[in-house]
Design a protein around this motif. Structure first.
Motif, PDB file in Angstrom:
ATOM      1  N   GLU A   1       0.833  -1.214   0.000  1.00 51.87           N
ATOM      2  CA  GLU A   1       0.000   0.000   0.000  1.00 51.87           C
ATOM      3  C   GLU A   1       0.867   1.264   0.000  1.00 51.87           C
ATOM      4  OE1 GLU A   1      -2.918   2.174   3.168  1.00 51.87           O
ATOM      5  OE2 GLU A   1      -3.198   0.011   2.913  1.00 51.87           O
ATOM      6  N   SER A   2       1.908   1.268   0.809  1.00 55.62           N
ATOM      7  CA  SER A   2       2.803   2.425   0.855  1.00 55.62           C
ATOM      8  C   SER A   2       3.478   2.656  -0.490  1.00 55.62           C
ATOM      9  CB  SER A   2       3.860   2.247   1.941  1.00 55.62           C
ATOM     10  OG  SER A   2       3.260   2.289   3.210  1.00 55.62           O
ATOM     11  N   LEU A   3       3.929   1.572  -1.120  1.00 50.44           N
ATOM     12  CA  LEU A   3       4.560   1.699  -2.434  1.00 50.44           C
ATOM     13  C   LEU A   3       3.569   2.191  -3.486  1.00 50.44           C
ATOM     14  CD1 LEU A   3       6.871  -1.411  -2.530  1.00 50.44           C
ATOM     15  CD2 LEU A   3       7.564   0.978  -2.524  1.00 50.44           C
ATOM     16  N   ASN A   4       2.345   1.662  -3.444  1.00 53.82           N
ATOM     17  CA  ASN A   4       1.340   2.101  -4.411  1.00 53.82           C
ATOM     18  C   ASN A   4       0.970   3.560  -4.209  1.00 53.82           C
ATOM     19  OD1 ASN A   4       1.206  -0.277  -5.877  1.00 53.82           O
ATOM     20  ND2 ASN A   4      -0.394  -1.146  -4.577  1.00 53.82           N
ATOM     21  N   THR A   5       0.883   3.995  -2.965  1.00 54.40           N
ATOM     22  CA  THR A   5       0.612   5.408  -2.696  1.00 54.40           C
ATOM     23  C   THR A   5       1.722   6.264  -3.278  1.00 54.40           C
ATOM     24  OG1 THR A   5      -0.622   4.886  -0.687  1.00 54.40           O
ATOM     25  CG2 THR A   5       0.260   7.120  -0.865  1.00 54.40           C
ATOM     26  N   LEU A   6       2.963   5.848  -3.053  1.00 55.46           N
ATOM     27  CA  LEU A   6       4.100   6.584  -3.596  1.00 55.46           C
ATOM     28  C   LEU A   6       4.046   6.615  -5.126  1.00 55.46           C
ATOM     29  CD1 LEU A   6       6.888   7.965  -3.106  1.00 55.46           C
ATOM     30  CD2 LEU A   6       7.885   5.684  -3.348  1.00 55.46           C
ATOM     31  N   LEU A   7       3.791   5.464  -5.731  1.00 54.03           N
ATOM     32  CA  LEU A   7       3.787   5.359  -7.195  1.00 54.03           C
ATOM     33  C   LEU A   7       2.673   6.160  -7.858  1.00 54.03           C
ATOM     34  CD1 LEU A   7       4.446   1.567  -7.645  1.00 54.03           C
ATOM     35  CD2 LEU A   7       5.774   3.384  -8.685  1.00 54.03           C
ATOM     36  N   TYR A   8       1.483   6.049  -7.300  1.00 52.12           N
ATOM     37  CA  TYR A   8       0.326   6.584  -8.008  1.00 52.12           C
ATOM     38  C   TYR A   8      -0.182   7.922  -7.481  1.00 52.12           C
ATOM     39  CZ  TYR A   8       0.562   1.860  -9.752  1.00 52.12           C
ATOM     40  OH  TYR A   8       1.012   0.682 -10.308  1.00 52.12           O
ATOM     41  N   ASP A   9       0.172   8.273  -6.251  1.00 51.83           N
ATOM     42  CA  ASP A   9      -0.336   9.522  -5.686  1.00 51.83           C
ATOM     43  C   ASP A   9       0.716  10.605  -5.539  1.00 51.83           C
ATOM     44  OD1 ASP A   9      -2.779   8.274  -5.507  1.00 51.83           O
ATOM     45  OD2 ASP A   9      -2.587   7.776  -3.385  1.00 51.83           O
ATOM     46  N   ASP A  10       1.979  10.243  -5.563  1.00 50.23           N
ATOM     47  CA  ASP A  10       3.048  11.227  -5.394  1.00 50.23           C
ATOM     48  C   ASP A  10       3.593  11.599  -6.761  1.00 50.23           C
ATOM     49  OD1 ASP A  10       5.425  12.651  -4.870  1.00 50.23           O
ATOM     50  OD2 ASP A  10       5.730  11.578  -2.991  1.00 50.23           O
ATOM     51  N   HIS A  11       3.321  12.812  -7.171  1.00 55.20           N
ATOM     52  CA  HIS A  11       3.729  13.260  -8.507  1.00 55.20           C
ATOM     53  C   HIS A  11       5.236  13.478  -8.617  1.00 55.20           C
ATOM     54  CE1 HIS A  11      -0.430  13.458  -9.605  1.00 55.20           C
ATOM     55  NE2 HIS A  11      -0.681  14.190  -8.540  1.00 55.20           N
ATOM     56  N   ASN A  12       5.956  13.406  -7.507  1.00 59.91           N
ATOM     57  CA  ASN A  12       7.407  13.558  -7.520  1.00 59.91           C
ATOM     58  C   ASN A  12       8.123  12.210  -7.509  1.00 59.91           C
ATOM     59  OD1 ASN A  12       7.468  16.445  -7.423  1.00 59.91           O
ATOM     60  ND2 ASN A  12       6.851  16.287  -5.283  1.00 59.91           N
ATOM     61  N   PHE A  13       7.395  11.111  -7.765  1.00 63.11           N
ATOM     62  CA  PHE A  13       8.006   9.784  -7.664  1.00 63.11           C
ATOM     63  C   PHE A  13       9.264   9.667  -8.508  1.00 63.11           C
ATOM     64  CE2 PHE A  13       8.410   5.302  -9.068  1.00 63.11           C
ATOM     65  CZ  PHE A  13       8.732   4.758  -7.837  1.00 63.11           C
ATOM     66  N   LYS A  14       9.292  10.294  -9.661  1.00 56.87           N
ATOM     67  CA  LYS A  14      10.466  10.215 -10.519  1.00 56.87           C
ATOM     68  C   LYS A  14      11.706  10.786  -9.830  1.00 56.87           C
ATOM     69  CE  LYS A  14       9.438  14.463 -13.154  1.00 56.87           C
ATOM     70  NZ  LYS A  14       9.695  15.325 -12.066  1.00 56.87           N
ATOM     71  N   ASP A  15      11.516  11.643  -8.836  1.00 54.51           N
ATOM     72  CA  ASP A  15      12.639  12.234  -8.117  1.00 54.51           C
ATOM     73  C   ASP A  15      13.183  11.338  -7.000  1.00 54.51           C
ATOM     74  OD1 ASP A  15      12.461  14.530  -9.685  1.00 54.51           O
ATOM     75  OD2 ASP A  15      11.027  15.457  -8.320  1.00 54.51           O
ATOM     76  N   TYR A  16      12.489  10.250  -6.694  1.00 54.73           N
ATOM     77  CA  TYR A  16      12.961   9.330  -5.657  1.00 54.73           C
ATOM     78  C   TYR A  16      13.902   8.330  -6.299  1.00 54.73           C
ATOM     79  CZ  TYR A  16       9.271  11.099  -2.659  1.00 54.73           C
ATOM     80  OH  TYR A  16       8.464  11.901  -1.909  1.00 54.73           O
ATOM     81  N   GLU A  17      15.193   8.566  -6.149  1.00 48.99           N
ATOM     82  CA  GLU A  17      16.155   7.641  -6.743  1.00 48.99           C
ATOM     83  C   GLU A  17      16.430   6.455  -5.846  1.00 48.99           C
ATOM     84  OE1 GLU A  17      19.568   8.456  -9.493  1.00 48.99           O
ATOM     85  OE2 GLU A  17      19.341  10.368  -8.486  1.00 48.99           O
ATOM     86  N   ILE A  18      16.271   6.647  -4.536  1.00 47.22           N
ATOM     87  CA  ILE A  18      16.603   5.572  -3.595  1.00 47.22           C
ATOM     88  C   ILE A  18      15.342   5.145  -2.848  1.00 47.22           C
ATOM     89  CG2 ILE A  18      17.900   4.963  -1.518  1.00 47.22           C
ATOM     90  CD1 ILE A  18      20.062   6.937  -2.488  1.00 47.22           C
ATOM     91  N   ILE A  19      15.063   3.854  -2.900  1.00 52.64           N
ATOM     92  CA  ILE A  19      14.018   3.250  -2.096  1.00 52.64           C
ATOM     93  C   ILE A  19      14.771   2.533  -0.974  1.00 52.64           C
ATOM     94  CG2 ILE A  19      12.044   1.693  -2.038  1.00 52.64           C
ATOM     95  CD1 ILE A  19      11.750   4.112  -4.026  1.00 52.64           C
ATOM     96  N   TYR A  20      14.620   3.053   0.234  1.00 52.78           N
ATOM     97  CA  TYR A  20      15.418   2.637   1.390  1.00 52.78           C
ATOM     98  C   TYR A  20      14.555   1.761   2.287  1.00 52.78           C
ATOM     99  CZ  TYR A  20      18.384   3.548   5.566  1.00 52.78           C
ATOM    100  OH  TYR A  20      19.192   3.454   6.673  1.00 52.78           O
TER     101      TYR A  20
END
Length: 187
Positions: free
Chosen positions: A52-71
């Motif tokens: 759910e957290s990953l899907n929220t990040l992917l589909y609701d956060d318009h800055n996802f392309k700026d997240y280079e590191i998934i920690y």
């Protein structure tokens, strides 16, 4: 800032309903203050919560392309992660992330040992689309990577963006610690 990059941190905790001011949060604050690297921090206590957290990040956060590191700060063994008392293989995690991590670096804190065969690492990279997967071959409880080497790696990577150069500089500047924790990069 156009080149600004972000870290998305997901930490496994016993209960997401409990307030968490973990050491990881403090480390992320340090990264933000000292190295000007912003992050989003989430907790999960189930595999569904992770998804759910990953899907929220992917589909609701318009800055996802700026997240280079998934920690990912989760305990586990060489080929799995543990969320509460359940273990999930690296293959299961790859399938959960299927096609969603294009160009990302998936980095595991040293709460989990990362020891993958060539086939396992290639499978993970192929299925997820990730650029690389990194972590540590040793879990040294007295030396949590989120207090030390993770900060250095993220800072160096922010400056270089070339993984090989970043890892070379990490070993040049922090050789003893990188060797002690057995820093690993699969790409």
């Amino acid at each position: 800032m156009e080149d600004e990059q972000f870290i998305f941190c997901l930490e496994s905790v016993p209960d997401v309903e409990t307030d968490h001011d973990t050491e990881v949060v403090k480390a992320l604050e340090k990264i933000a203050l000292q190295h000007d690297i912003a992050s989003i921090y989430k907790t999960c206590d189930t595999i569904e919560g992770l998804e759910e957290s990953l899907n929220t990040l992917l589909y609701d956060d318009h800055n996802f392309k700026d997240y280079e590191i998934i920690y990912l700060v989760m305990p586990g063994g060489p080929n799995n992660i543990q969320i509460n008392n359940y273990f999930y293989s690296i293959e299961e995690i790859a399938e959960l992330f299927e096609g969603k991590m294009k160009g990302k670096v998936i980095h595991f804190a040293n709460k989990k040992i990362l020891e993958l065969s060539d086939e396992e690492s290639q499978y993970f990279l192929d299925i997820t689309g990730a650029r690389a997967i990194s972590g540590y071959g040793r879990h040294v409880k007295e030396i949590p990577s989120y207090r030390t080497l993770d900060i250095a790696f993220f800072s160096i990577f922010q400056d270089h963006h070339d993984l090989k150069e970043a890892v070379e500089e990490l070993f040049q500047k922090h050789y003893d610690l990188a060797k002690t924790l057995d820093f690993r990069l699969y790409y």
